[in-house]
Design a protein around this motif. Sequence first.
Motif, short mmCIF file in Angstrom:
data_model
loop_
_atom_site.label_atom_id
_atom_site.label_comp_id
_atom_site.label_asym_id
_atom_site.label_seq_id
_atom_site.Cartn_x
_atom_site.Cartn_y
_atom_site.Cartn_z
N SER A 671 32.68 35.71 17.92
CA SER A 671 32.05 37.01 18.12
C SER A 671 32.48 37.64 19.45
CB SER A 671 30.53 36.85 18.08
OG SER A 671 29.89 38.07 18.37
N ARG A 672 32.48 36.82 20.52
CA ARG A 672 32.89 37.35 21.81
C ARG A 672 34.38 37.67 21.85
NH1 ARG A 672 28.31 37.78 21.75
NH2 ARG A 672 26.76 37.19 23.33
N ALA A 673 35.19 36.87 21.21
CA ALA A 673 36.63 37.15 21.16
C ALA A 673 36.90 38.45 20.42
CB ALA A 673 37.36 35.98 20.50
N THR A 674 36.16 38.71 19.38
CA THR A 674 36.31 39.97 18.64
C THR A 674 35.99 41.16 19.54
OG1 THR A 674 35.69 38.82 16.61
CG2 THR A 674 35.60 41.21 16.59
N ASP A 675 34.95 41.01 20.36
CA ASP A 675 34.56 42.12 21.22
C ASP A 675 35.56 42.34 22.35
OD1 ASP A 675 32.34 42.34 19.63
OD2 ASP A 675 31.05 41.15 20.98
N PHE A 676 36.12 41.25 22.87
CA PHE A 676 36.94 41.36 24.08
C PHE A 676 38.44 41.45 23.81
CE2 PHE A 676 33.33 38.90 26.25
CZ PHE A 676 32.66 40.08 26.52
N PHE A 677 38.97 40.72 22.84
CA PHE A 677 40.42 40.58 22.69
C PHE A 677 40.94 41.03 21.34
CE2 PHE A 677 39.15 37.48 25.87
CZ PHE A 677 40.01 37.78 26.91
N GLY A 678 40.14 41.18 20.34
CA GLY A 678 40.62 41.66 19.06
C GLY A 678 41.01 40.54 18.12
N ILE A 679 41.71 40.96 17.03
CA ILE A 679 41.97 40.06 15.91
C ILE A 679 42.95 38.96 16.28
CG2 ILE A 679 43.87 41.42 14.98
CD1 ILE A 679 41.08 39.50 13.09
N ALA A 680 43.84 39.20 17.20
CA ALA A 680 44.84 38.17 17.55
C ALA A 680 44.15 36.95 18.13
CB ALA A 680 45.85 38.76 18.53
N LYS A 681 43.22 37.15 19.04
CA LYS A 681 42.50 36.03 19.64
C LYS A 681 41.62 35.33 18.61
CE LYS A 681 41.10 33.48 23.06
NZ LYS A 681 42.00 32.50 23.71
N VAL A 682 41.05 36.13 17.70
CA VAL A 682 40.20 35.54 16.66
C VAL A 682 41.02 34.61 15.79
CG1 VAL A 682 38.78 36.05 14.65
CG2 VAL A 682 38.58 37.45 16.72
N ARG A 683 42.25 35.07 15.40
CA ARG A 683 43.11 34.22 14.59
C ARG A 683 43.47 32.94 15.32
NH1 ARG A 683 47.17 38.91 12.16
NH2 ARG A 683 45.91 39.40 10.28
N GLU A 684 43.72 33.06 16.59
CA GLU A 684 44.05 31.86 17.37
C GLU A 684 42.88 30.87 17.38
OE1 GLU A 684 45.11 30.69 22.00
OE2 GLU A 684 45.09 32.80 21.36
N TYR A 710 37.60 32.57 7.58
CA TYR A 710 38.91 33.04 8.04
C TYR A 710 39.63 33.77 6.91
CZ TYR A 710 43.35 32.91 10.61
OH TYR A 710 44.51 33.25 11.27
N ALA A 711 39.56 33.19 5.72
CA ALA A 711 40.22 33.83 4.57
C ALA A 711 39.56 35.17 4.25
CB ALA A 711 40.16 32.90 3.36
N GLN A 712 38.25 35.23 4.35
CA GLN A 712 37.58 36.51 4.10
C GLN A 712 37.99 37.55 5.14
OE1 GLN A 712 33.46 35.51 4.08
NE2 GLN A 712 33.51 34.63 1.99
N LEU A 713 38.14 37.09 6.38
CA LEU A 713 38.59 38.00 7.43
C LEU A 713 39.99 38.55 7.12
CD1 LEU A 713 38.29 39.34 10.23
CD2 LEU A 713 39.22 37.22 11.21
N GLU A 714 40.89 37.66 6.72
CA GLU A 714 42.25 38.10 6.38
C GLU A 714 42.26 39.01 5.16
OE1 GLU A 714 44.70 37.85 8.19
OE2 GLU A 714 44.33 36.19 9.57
N ARG A 715 41.39 38.72 4.22
CA ARG A 715 41.31 39.57 3.04
C ARG A 715 40.86 40.98 3.42
NH1 ARG A 715 37.07 38.19 -1.62
NH2 ARG A 715 35.71 38.91 0.07
N LYS A 716 39.90 41.06 4.33
CA LYS A 716 39.45 42.38 4.77
C LYS A 716 40.58 43.15 5.47
CE LYS A 716 34.61 41.09 5.36
NZ LYS A 716 33.50 40.91 6.33
N LEU A 717 41.45 42.36 6.13
CA LEU A 717 42.58 42.99 6.83
C LEU A 717 43.75 43.28 5.90
CD1 LEU A 717 42.57 40.89 10.12
CD2 LEU A 717 41.65 43.18 9.78
N GLY A 718 43.65 42.90 4.64
CA GLY A 718 44.71 43.13 3.67
C GLY A 718 45.80 42.08 3.68
#
Length: 923
Positions: A671-684, A710-718
Amino acid sequence: MAAAVAAAGSGAGPGAAAAAAANLDDLMPSEDDLLYEEELLRNPYSLKMWWRYITARADASERRRHLLFERALRALPGSYKLWHAYLSERSAAVRGLAPNHPALTALAHTYERSLVTMHKMPRVWLDYLQLLMDMKKVTQARRTFDRALAALPITQHDRVWVLYLRFLAQPGIPVETAVRVYRRYLQLEPTHAEEFVAYLKQKERWGEAAKRLSGMLNDDTFRSIEGKSKHQLWLELCELITKHPAEVLAERIDVDAILRGGIRKYKDEVGRLWTALADFHIRRGAFEVARDVYEEGLAAVATVRDFGLLFDALSHFEESLLAAKLAAAGDDDGAMETDEAAENDGADFLLTDSGDDVDLRLARLEALAGRRAALLSAVMLRQNPHNVAEWHKRVKLFAGDPTKQILTYTEAVKTVDHDKAVGKPNSLWVAFAKFYEGHGDIANARIIFEKAVQVPYKYVDDLASVWCEWAEMELRHNNFKSALQLMCRATEVPQRPRKLSQEEERKLPVQERLYRSSKLWAFYADLEESLGTLESAAAVYDAMLELRVATPQIILNYALMLQEAKHWEAAFQVYERGTALFKYPHVADIWTAYIKSFVARYGGSKLERARDMFESALKDCPPEQAKPLFLEYAALEEQHGLARHAMQVYERAIPAVPKEQRLSILELYVSRATDFFGIAKVREIYETAIESEPPGDLPEEDVRNLCVRYAQLERKLGEIDRARAIFVHGSHLADPRRARPFWEAWNEFEVRHGNEDTFKEMLRIKRSVAASYAQMHIHTAAPVPDAAAAAPADGAAAAAGGDSMAALEAAALVDKGTRLSGFVSAGVIQQGQQAPAAGQQAAAAAAAAANPEEIELGDEDDDEDAGNEAAAADGAEAEPELQTKAVPAGVFGALAGQAEGGEQQQGEQQLGALERFKKRRVE
């Protein structure tokens, strides 16, 4: 011959002699007897000849046979054989006659003649004695028994005594005679005393029976032949002497000594024996003595059962006396009850009692009922005089009587042994002092407390409680200075020439160890905070820290006091001393309070110092208590520091906390990585988490859940391919039998975004994972497919060498057409391939419309076709040859066919993962 006839006549009586004289010819020998007579003339002392003669004349008349026996016995008077046969024959002849018949008297005379020579034969004596018993000759039989006992040796006496005792049991035997005989018998057989006692009871000789019973009990060597124990004999004696006191006293038996001896010896029958002793005095009319016995018993019994028995007996006794007195005074209504009481309790003695004492007896009965609780309390205290709670109950019983309460408290503090006490003995002293305080006598209360603090208690905490109660009493009366002085006196450190070890100090009295009581110091600190100054309170807290008697709560209280006084740095120094003094888990609260106070005070102005505090707190922190610290640390970095540092804290927290808490930390991290760094950090973060192999950072279940998220997140991103690859990665940790939500999520994903080949590949992976888990956990071979599923893959199964798994995989490659109901292709075009022509798309749509429900979606057990449908043959000739490329196994389950010319041809193609797997199995 004439002399023999005269002897026979004299033996048979006068009538028989006259008959013999009248018929002398019948007694003379016959011709057949001459042979025996001549032989007897030659040898008259031959027993054998006489016995043959008598036997030969067995059918002769009774008189003639008696004559032969008399002649033989005259010649052989010492022959037991002749005497026994003669007496037996004559006894049989008189059987059934009246006891006074002359024939029985004649037979008795014959027995007397036989005893001249047969006095050593017990059989002759027994037969003679039985004859006398049948003739009811009591005196003659008794004397004959005595003669038999005198004539026979002692070894034969037991045979005589059996018949003698049977004779005594006959009706009509004088009791005094029987008693004297029994006394003689007990000289021979002292173990049969119980028979004598039973006879005495039967004949109501109670005095002698009690005397014999007491003698049996006093004899340590006595053993009951009836199997009775000494306890049973005691109870039998008690019942006898209490019911028949007059007869027992006539024998000069000390009943009181007997019963009191039983009370001392048999502790389980104390109540019954006390009741028996009182009953003895009641029956002899000594009512006051009986009442004294009851009171003595109530003051001596130690069990509730015995107390209940005695109290009920005493109550009944008082009621009976009262009823008898009322009846004697003319109360007609209580006449029947009076008669019963007089019969049971000897109330006829009241007839001689003068004076009207009905009111006195009624008052006695009421007082007895009112004393029951106090008497029962005394019984409980006799069971355990060191029971503190029972002493408190006893004091409450005397509410309203201060004198008895004071006496009870005094007795309690003197009786209770602190090493054996059940409960807190110091509570007795405190309650005693509060009793005086409640009556306004503060001076005596202080005296009690002064004595209480000098008592050698078992534990230091007991003495500390007394000091605290003393100080609280002074506070209740507004003597604040006295309370502080008491605490100062109590916490004074004793002066010692040298420092003692822990073992040596533990052996000292509690007064010497009181200065190390945390309870006492805490109370002293509270008093100083409330009544003293900040400096005096701080001095008390510092003394506690120096003596190392402070607790974590003391540290928190000290620091809070300084914070309220705005002495922040002093408070932080106290926290530092506390963290140095204690270890985990006790120091956790100190660190938490320290950090919160520091952050609240300085915020981000002293960030490096705050970081050092967090690092120190986390250095030795156990995993169970690390989560709050990490969250506070991360919150500090988010609010006052750098986001990068906050991410590092979250990353450190994941392996540092217990496994069951890691998922919650990871969710917060994402949650904090999403707020501060975006999807790249979340994937990491997700990739790092799901690549950990259990047992590792996360349990398998958490890894599966992360894969799904994680898969649901990627699905949302296409990113469909990335999501599918994530499902493939997580499938190795998902047993289909247990991880149903994971496979349901993947199934739903493929329905929405996949195609037929990706769906088949999912099913193939699912079967492979199930087989691997089956081999891992059950250690059995993969299940053999049924005939229906294996039929389309006969050729593939043969190519695979008959292996069942290969048959399943081969069956998946057979092209059966699209049968997935409701399946919508995503239209994924791989790199190097061209989109299908419009005609081909229409043909495919028509084919799908023709069979819309041929395959049921989600059927995991059905074998799916692995082949790819060939291009439509109608337009194949006009299309150019397509270049092919290996298709990843995660997308398609087989290779796309190549269309060439106007007909379908199977060209050479690069093998995919499934075919390589099959090839390895065949090889």
